[in-house]
Scaffold this active site. Structure first.
Site, PDB file in Angstrom:
ATOM      1  N   LYS A  20       0.805  -1.379  -0.038  1.00 59.62           N
ATOM      2  CA  LYS A  20       0.020  -0.167  -0.076  1.00 59.62           C
ATOM      3  C   LYS A  20       0.964   1.178   0.054  1.00 59.62           C
ATOM      4  CE  LYS A  20      -2.175  -1.065   3.762  1.00 59.62           C
ATOM      5  NZ  LYS A  20      -1.343  -2.310   4.129  1.00 59.62           N
ATOM      6  N   ARG A  95      -9.492   1.386   8.577  1.00 64.13           N
ATOM      7  CA  ARG A  95      -8.952   0.025   8.803  1.00 64.13           C
ATOM      8  C   ARG A  95     -10.214  -0.643   9.346  1.00 64.13           C
ATOM      9  NH1 ARG A  95      -3.215   0.839   9.110  1.00 64.13           N
ATOM     10  NH2 ARG A  95      -2.112  -1.149   9.518  1.00 64.13           N
ATOM     11  N   ARG A 134      11.313  -5.725   5.109  1.00 62.42           N
ATOM     12  CA  ARG A 134      11.329  -4.050   5.086  1.00 62.42           C
ATOM     13  C   ARG A 134      12.291  -3.208   5.634  1.00 62.42           C
ATOM     14  NH1 ARG A 134       5.272  -1.758   5.328  1.00 62.42           N
ATOM     15  NH2 ARG A 134       5.355  -2.637   7.626  1.00 62.42           N
ATOM     16  N   ARG A 167      11.250  -1.382  11.322  1.00 65.03           N
ATOM     17  CA  ARG A 167      10.108  -1.181  12.374  1.00 65.03           C
ATOM     18  C   ARG A 167       9.999  -2.136  13.502  1.00 65.03           C
ATOM     19  NH1 ARG A 167       5.068   0.418   8.622  1.00 65.03           N
ATOM     20  NH2 ARG A 167       4.121  -0.762  10.249  1.00 65.03           N
ATOM     21  N   ARG A 178      -0.580  -8.511  13.642  1.00 62.44           N
ATOM     22  CA  ARG A 178      -1.264  -7.694  12.696  1.00 62.44           C
ATOM     23  C   ARG A 178      -1.924  -8.089  11.490  1.00 62.44           C
ATOM     24  NH1 ARG A 178       4.096  -5.002  11.055  1.00 62.44           N
ATOM     25  NH2 ARG A 178       2.891  -3.644   9.540  1.00 62.44           N
TER      26      ARG A 178
END
Ligand code: ADP
Ligand code: AMP
Length: 221
Positions: A20, A95, A134, A167, A178
């Site tokens: 996203k 969300r 990531r 992160r 998540r």
């Protein structure tokens, strides 16, 4: 929010790691519209140690959602600024159904509506791999991946030279939660936007340039 010439309101939908942020940034640069990422706003607040950031941290650290009232107020304030008048690329918001409803009501009050909702579909195995690899720039939030989109110099942002970091919520335990939260609380938005006639699906399991080409073609059609 004020109505001028049919502003483009795009909501990027997909699980954590679906791409996203990557695709929202590309759309934002291509279309000249701001990218509004609720996660980025929370992280910016946390960096500045604001009360909002410290509150959000309690939820973000274990992969839970920040309460709706806090999140809705924060994003609505951002959307009310003048740079959003021509439209916006929303990334990570809404969300929950309550957030989607609040957004629809605010847009409706200004004679506006969501234009398109691309759903990035990616398998769970690929999502886990993407989040583990990531890396994000501390300064400009540019997104990298150790394998799929590595920086030219290890640990440094190609765009601004900032430090790249992993992160805190991209560790395997938090990622599992998540994903659970996504399927339970966010996936119902797929039906919601389908019913509103604005949803379209993209195969997000393709190279990012291919996803980008298909996304742009669909938005500009
Ligand atoms: P989201 O915002 O949905 O959580 P991101 O855009 O941050 O997802 O992407 C998650 C990770 O996967 C990043 O490291 C990014 O570089 C990488 N990524 C994004 N799109 C693709 C793709 N199509 N193929 C491979 N890796 C991708
Ligand atoms: P993201 O950067 O989109 O992956 O979001 C990181 C974290 O910020 C999430 O796991 C949530 O804790 C919080 N967050 C971001 N956006 C929202 C939202 N729309 N509603 C509730 N919590 C959010």
């Amino acid at each position: 929010m004020t109505a001028t010439s049919t502003p483009l309101y795009v909501v990027m939908l997909g699980a954590p790691g679906a791409g996203k942020g990557t695709q929202a940034r590309m759309l934002s640069e291509t279309l000249g519209l701001p990218q509004v990422s609720s996660g980025d706003i929370f992280r910016e607040n946390l960096k500045n140690q604001t009360p909002l950031g410290l509150l959000a941290k309690q939820y973000m650290d274990n992969g839970a959602l920040v309460p709706d009232d806090v999140t809705i107020n924060m994003v609505m304030e951002r959307l009310s600024r003048s740079d959003c008048a021509a439209g916006v690329i929303l990334d990570g918001f809404p969300r929950t159904l309550a957030q989607a409803d609040a957004l629809d009501k605010a847009l409706k009050a200004a004679n506006l509506a969501i234009s398109r909702v691309p759903l990035l579909e990616v398998s769970d195995d690929a999502l886990i791999n993407r989040l583990a690899g990531r890396r994000v720039c501390r300064d400009c939030q540019a997104m990298y991946h150790l394998e799929f989109n590595p920086p030219a110099v290890e640990g440094k942002c190609d765009k601004c030279g900032g430090e790249l970091y992993l992160r805190a919520d991209d560790n395997p335990d938090t990622v599992r939660n998540r994903l659970f939260v996504y399927y339970k609380q966010t996936a119902p938005l797929i039906g919601y936007y389908y019913a509103h006639g604005v949803l379209f699906s993209l195969n997000g399991d393709q190279p990012m340039e291919q996803v980008q080409a298909e996304l742009l073609a669909a938005i500009q059609a």
